[in-house]
Design an enzyme around this catalytic site. Structure first.
Site, PDB file in Angstrom:
ATOM      1  N   SER A  18       6.360   7.811   0.693  1.00 35.04           N
ATOM      2  CA  SER A  18       7.399   8.067   1.694  1.00 35.04           C
ATOM      3  C   SER A  18       8.153   6.793   2.036  1.00 35.04           C
ATOM      4  O   SER A  18       9.391   6.760   2.025  1.00 35.04           O
ATOM      5  CB  SER A  18       6.782   8.680   2.953  1.00 35.04           C
ATOM      6  OG  SER A  18       5.744   7.869   3.470  1.00 35.04           O
TER       7      SER A  18
ATOM      8  N   ASP B 206       1.856  -1.609   5.056  1.00 37.51           N
ATOM      9  CA  ASP B 206       1.430  -0.470   5.868  1.00 37.51           C
ATOM     10  C   ASP B 206      -0.057  -0.314   5.591  1.00 37.51           C
ATOM     11  O   ASP B 206      -0.456   0.387   4.666  1.00 37.51           O
ATOM     12  CB  ASP B 206       2.221   0.778   5.491  1.00 37.51           C
ATOM     13  CG  ASP B 206       1.915   1.953   6.412  1.00 37.51           C
ATOM     14  OD1 ASP B 206       2.030   1.787   7.639  1.00 37.51           O
ATOM     15  OD2 ASP B 206       1.550   3.027   5.905  1.00 37.51           O
TER      16      ASP B 206
ATOM     17  N   ALA C 250       1.259   4.498  -1.799  1.00 42.80           N
ATOM     18  CA  ALA C 250       1.112   5.954  -1.917  1.00 42.80           C
ATOM     19  C   ALA C 250       1.064   6.603  -0.531  1.00 42.80           C
ATOM     20  O   ALA C 250       0.573   5.989   0.423  1.00 42.80           O
ATOM     21  CB  ALA C 250      -0.150   6.296  -2.708  1.00 42.80           C
TER      22      ALA C 250
ATOM     23  N   CYS D 211      -1.027   3.337  11.311  1.00 43.18           N
ATOM     24  CA  CYS D 211      -0.949   4.587  12.070  1.00 43.18           C
ATOM     25  C   CYS D 211      -2.169   4.689  12.976  1.00 43.18           C
ATOM     26  O   CYS D 211      -2.821   5.733  13.060  1.00 43.18           O
ATOM     27  CB  CYS D 211      -0.826   5.798  11.145  1.00 43.18           C
ATOM     28  SG  CYS D 211      -2.121   5.928   9.901  1.00 43.18           S
TER      29      CYS D 211
ATOM     30  N   ALA E 257       0.874  -1.182   0.000  1.00 41.11           N
ATOM     31  CA  ALA E 257       0.000   0.000   0.000  1.00 41.11           C
ATOM     32  C   ALA E 257       0.903   1.221   0.000  1.00 41.11           C
ATOM     33  O   ALA E 257       1.189   1.799   1.043  1.00 41.11           O
ATOM     34  CB  ALA E 257      -0.925  -0.013   1.217  1.00 41.11           C
TER      35      ALA E 257
END
Length: 474
Positions: free
Chosen positions: A129, A193, A126, A246, A124
């Site tokens: 970073s 992620d 985009a 996150c 995943a």
């Protein structure tokens, strides 16, 4: 300041149930209401950390090392005139503005010195970073498959990859649940992620909790379980996967990892992240995961798990109808001719780990490690486009300069500050030096910022449209 942030009562109650006794709820709420410290990551594909620190000192930027990322720094800089994103250093790809916590998953993937991978999946990816961080850790070697489900975000992903000089990436646009069936046991390492409820992002997004509910968490957690199963199936035996979010809820974190262990038993080993950095023990769970509340490191809330695959597991059967692959590998004679002409024209040597592929008049450089996957999955973009053929040879492309070139007085033109601003706004340049012929590497200082072409006494701008800026530049 975000002191007006309101946390739902049900969310606070949920946090009380999972927060370690050593942490304070008052400190948690206070941390959520403080804005994040700005952080950046030096892009070592373009510049060394030591050289970047010298530049930062010259510009008056204050840097504080991020303990879990050797190339990461919290930064204090005067942005009253020019935002960091519009500085020459950022536009040349020397650094990436990246939240410090998000640097942790790639660092966890490359935890040990012997963690060298030839094929990596970023499930995943985009906005890029972590993708660009992984590419730097791979030193542009091997192949990095960067997948993004949202078609609109693939453009942003590609723009960041292009700006940072990444040449070993292959982009895909799929639901991450397809990889276990389409590319089983194909990758040495996988980063998942996962899309999540975003509970940890409230410090940069005051609206992150606006639609928070336990029902939505349970729904997202089911998707995460599907994604982690597929990612694990795509992993080679002996390979390593990092699962991260996150968010803070155990339903999206520990329970997703436990689901994988319950499903595949001894094929799954959780590896401790205690050695990732000095204070990692402060957020370490009994399983060895990092469950990070924002007040501990003054960061976003985050979760990171490192998982080893010990044995094969069942994978879905799929029927593939890919159609004819539109590229053809260049014959040795053509391959050699392209390499020689590029070297003669711009002083650039193509890496031996790259393969030249042709499609109509387009010339591409693919990572050699990608070849086994070419007939197995449809890619939206692979490697870098290096040239277009025409009657008199080859017309070299922007990424040849930004991904492969270094400053070269024989094949380059150096711009002053005003000219560099004009260049990044997409305008042609009239350099002070004597006019040349053909393509030329365009530099600002010692940084390569693009590829132009002499037309009389001016250099025609070759900057891709998605990288053009129009105001408030350095």
């Amino acid at each position: 300041m975000h002191s007006n942030i309101q946390l739902p009562d049900a969310f606070i109650a949920a946090m009380k149930n999972i927060m370690p006794a050593s942490l304070s709820m008052d400190e948690f709420i206070a941390a959520c209401q403080r804005p994040l410290r700005k952080s950046i990551r030096v892009n070592t594909l373009k510049i060394s950390v030591a050289d970047f620190m010298q530049r930062a000192q010259h510009k008056g930027w204050q840097l504080e090392p991020v303990p879990w990322c050797e190339t990461g720094f919290w930064i204090e800089a005067d942005e009253s005139q020019v935002p960091l994103g519009n500085t020459a250093e950022h536009m040349a790809g020397l650094f990436y503005i990246q939240e410090a916590s998000s640097m942790m998953p790639p660092a966890a993937l490359f935890l040990n010195e012997n963690d060298q991978f030839s094929a990596v999946l970023d499930s995943a990816a985009a906005p890029g970073s972590k993708t660009t961080q992984i590419a730097a850790l791979m030193n542009n070697e091997g192949v990095l498959v960067a997948n993004e489900f949202s078609a609109s975000r693939v453009k942003v992903l590609h723009a960041n990859i292009e700006r940072c000089g990444v040449r070993n990436a292959a982009l895909t646009n799929f639901d991450g649940r397809v990889f276990g069936g389409w590319l089983p046991e194909q990758f040495d390492a996988v980063l998942l992620d996962a899309p999540c409820s975003g509970e940890g992002t409230i410090r940069k997004d005051p609206d992150a909790m606006k639609n928070w509910s336990m029902d939505s968490i349970h729904s997202i957690a089911q998707t995460q379980k599907d994604l982690i199963e597929s990612a694990f199936q795509a992993l080679k035996v002996g390979g390593v996967m990092v699962y991260s979010t996150c968010t803070l809820s155990v339903e999206e974190n520990q329970q997703v990892c436990s689901h994988l262990k319950d499903l595949y038993g001894d094929a799954v080993t959780f590896e401790s992240l205690e050695a990732l950095f000095t204070d990692a023990h402060k957020t370490l769970t009994p399983e060895g995961f990092l469950h990070i509340f924002p007040q501990v490191y003054d960061s976003e809330g985050f979760f990171v798990a490192r998982i080893r695959k010990n044995a094969s597991v069942p994978t879905p059967e799929v029927k593939k109808k890919l159609g004819k692959f539109p590229f053809e590998k260049a014959a040795k004679k053509i391959d050699q001719a392209i390499r020689e002409q590029l070297n003669n024209t711009l002083g650039i040597e193509l890496p031996a780990t790259g393969q030249i592929w042709l499609r109509d008049k387009d010339v591409w450089l693919f990572p050699s490690a990608l070849e086994p996957m070419l007939g197995e999955l449809r890619f939206s973009r692979m490697g870098i486009k290096i040239a277009e053929t025409h009657k008199q040879g080859y017309r070299w492309q922007h990424q040849v300069a930004t991904c492969l070139a270094k400053w070269n007085a024989d094949h380059g033109v150096e711009l002053n500050t005003e000219q560099a601003r004009e260049w990044f706004m997409g305008r042609d340049i009239r350099p002070e030096q004597a006019a040349g012929k053909g393509e030329v590497i365009v530099c600002y200082g010692n940084d390569v910022i693009g590829l132009g072409k002499w037309v009389g006494n001016r250099v025609k701008n070759g900057l891709p449209r998605e990288l053009v800026r129009d105001k408030n530049l350095f």
